[in-house]
Design an enzyme around this catalytic site. Structure first.
Site, mmCIF file in Angstrom:
data_model
loop_
_atom_site.group_PDB
_atom_site.id
_atom_site.type_symbol
_atom_site.label_atom_id
_atom_site.label_comp_id
_atom_site.label_asym_id
_atom_site.label_seq_id
_atom_site.Cartn_x
_atom_site.Cartn_y
_atom_site.Cartn_z
ATOM 1 N N ARG A 45 -6.827 -40.264 46.064
ATOM 2 C CA ARG A 45 -6.458 -39.629 44.795
ATOM 3 C C ARG A 45 -6.633 -40.706 43.739
ATOM 4 O O ARG A 45 -7.684 -41.339 43.699
ATOM 5 C CB ARG A 45 -5.051 -39.015 44.856
ATOM 6 C CG ARG A 45 -4.858 -37.893 43.825
ATOM 7 C CD ARG A 45 -3.495 -37.229 43.880
ATOM 8 N NE ARG A 45 -2.439 -38.076 43.303
ATOM 9 C CZ ARG A 45 -1.167 -37.699 43.186
ATOM 10 N NH1 ARG A 45 -0.788 -36.515 43.624
ATOM 11 N NH2 ARG A 45 -0.270 -38.509 42.659
ATOM 12 N N LYS B 248 9.739 -34.549 38.494
ATOM 13 C CA LYS B 248 8.721 -33.610 38.002
ATOM 14 C C LYS B 248 8.922 -32.182 38.500
ATOM 15 O O LYS B 248 8.511 -31.244 37.838
ATOM 16 C CB LYS B 248 7.318 -34.116 38.352
ATOM 17 C CG LYS B 248 7.021 -34.209 39.828
ATOM 18 C CD LYS B 248 5.708 -34.942 40.073
ATOM 19 C CE LYS B 248 5.415 -35.035 41.552
ATOM 20 N NZ LYS B 248 4.361 -35.992 41.864
HETATM 21 C C1 PLP Z 1 4.935 -36.923 42.618
HETATM 22 C C2 PLP Z 1 4.690 -38.368 42.635
HETATM 23 C C3 PLP Z 1 5.587 -39.210 43.300
HETATM 24 C C4 PLP Z 1 6.774 -38.694 44.090
HETATM 25 O O1 PLP Z 1 6.341 -38.089 45.267
HETATM 26 P P1 PLP Z 1 7.385 -37.542 46.365
HETATM 27 O O2 PLP Z 1 6.559 -37.278 47.557
HETATM 28 O O3 PLP Z 1 8.012 -36.332 45.788
HETATM 29 O O4 PLP Z 1 8.376 -38.637 46.578
HETATM 30 C C5 PLP Z 1 5.337 -40.567 43.251
HETATM 31 N N1 PLP Z 1 4.265 -41.067 42.604
HETATM 32 C C6 PLP Z 1 3.382 -40.290 41.957
HETATM 33 C C7 PLP Z 1 2.215 -40.907 41.267
HETATM 34 C C8 PLP Z 1 3.559 -38.909 41.958
HETATM 35 O O5 PLP Z 1 2.678 -38.122 41.337
#
Ligand code: PLP
Length: 353
Positions: A130, A36
């Protein structure tokens, strides 16, 4: 050409493969590479695809749409979907994370219309607060409702940690997820194939015999991109920590005082500036500003330089100890938030290595 972000794709691919190996050594066979932060960059995604990365995840459907022509084993939608976008969720993702029954029902309807089956992971909130069904609530009745839907397949369950509440993964926290898995399997008569134990904060627990054997999937972004775990922000040995760097150009270079000369009110962001009087200094202005990123997330590679501040389009540096001239380029290390902002700015060029 400037300002520009430099992306070392070779190092990125090496990090992705090294993390996959590390996960396998920790009995975690499945990793979704979270992309992302690249804001839909097709060049980087093509490189990852060529390098053999099989599973990717993004939080934005617009990005997955841009990757439509790239054939990954799965494209995971990470942010729980808006009910208004369910048609595109079915169209552009193979699996999505979900926590709302009404949205899952709408996904089922959209999947039926498109003559598709859609995979989901049910998200559980283990206390980070969250997304996810709260782990203490009654989830069995929700699962039973979902099981009635013909075009939705529950592939497993997942959780997200250390994102809002800063909750650190631990054996106790994971036990909450394992309890949910066992309850669902026993009460609903299904087998959950994927138990997704979070993001880069879970990498902290690698090689410590803490991650329960039931956890078999992680969704990893920052640990791959920056070579660090995110529970305590420590660098991981064996990974590259300099996949990305950033460069901006000097447009003004002058000896000036460090303290404003006259009555001080507020700056262009409506705040009273907090400025220290350090006497006269050599100040450089670079063509990059708060429109592009949060300036404190940039770190000059030349350690004799310090960031003074800036405004929407200007970054002011103290370069008293340096030997720079107009047109010189200053290089920076960046962190994850800076990467996200810079990749999303239309004003930043990209150099792929
Ligand atoms: C962004 C995200 C991740 C990845 O997180 P990192 O800390 O960059 O590894 C995993 N799961 C969800 C739901 C996310 O939004």
């Amino acid at each position: 050409m400037y300002p520009r972000i430099i992306i070392n794709q070779k190092k990125l691919v090496e990090n992705a493969n090294t993390i996959l190996d590390m996960a396998r050594n920790n009995n975690i066979p499945y990793v979704t590479t979270v992309v992302k932060a690249f804001a839909g960059d097709v060049t980087i995604l093509s490189t990852l695809k060529e390098a053999g990365i099989k599973c990717i995840g993004d939080s934005r459907l617009q990005n997955l749409k841009l990757f439509k022509h790239l054939d990954f084993r799965h494209k995971m939608l990470l942010r729980i979907p808006m009910i208004s976008e369910v048609d595109d969720v079915i169209r552009y993702s193979d699996i999505s994370l979900n926590s709302e029954l009404s949205v899952i029902k709408a996904l089922n309807k959209a999947a039926k219309e498109q003559n598709k089956k859609h995979d989901i992971l049910i998200m559980f909130d283990l206390g980070d607060l969250r997304e996810g069904i709260y782990y203490k609530s009654d989830y069995i009745s929700i699962i039973n409702e979902i099981l009635k839907l013909d075009n939705i397949l529950i592939r497993g369950i997942g959780t997200n940690l250390t994102c809002y509440g800063g909750l650190v993964p631990s054996k106790e926290i994971f036990e909450r997820l394992i309890t949910i898995k066992l309850n669902i399997e026993n009460s609903c008569g299904i087998k959950l194939e994927i138990i997704s134990g979070g993001n880069s904060s879970s990498v902290t627990l690698f090689d410590k015999n803490i991650i329960p054997k039931e956890i078999n999937h992680l969704r990893l972004g920052e640990s791959i991109l920056f070579g660090k775990e995110t529970s305590y922000s420590t660098l991981i040995e064996g990974l590259h920590h300099d996949v990305f760097s950033f460069e901006a150009e000097i447009i003004e270079l002058k000896d000036k005082p460090s303290y404003p000369d006259g009555e001080i009110s507020i700056n262009s962001f409506g705040l009273k500036p907090d400025i220290e009087d350090k006497g006269n200094m050599k100040r450089a202005i670079l063509a990059i500003g708060k429109q592009d990123t949060i300036l404190s997330n940039l770190k000059p590679l030349d350690e004799s330089i310090s960031i003074i501040g800036g405004s929407s389009d200007h970054l002011i540096l103290d370069v008293t100890k340096g030997n720079y001239k107009i047109g010189d380029v200053i290089a920076f290390k960046i962190n994850y938030p800076a990467l996200v902002h810079l990749m999303n700015s239309n004003y930043i060029a990209k150099l792929y290595k």
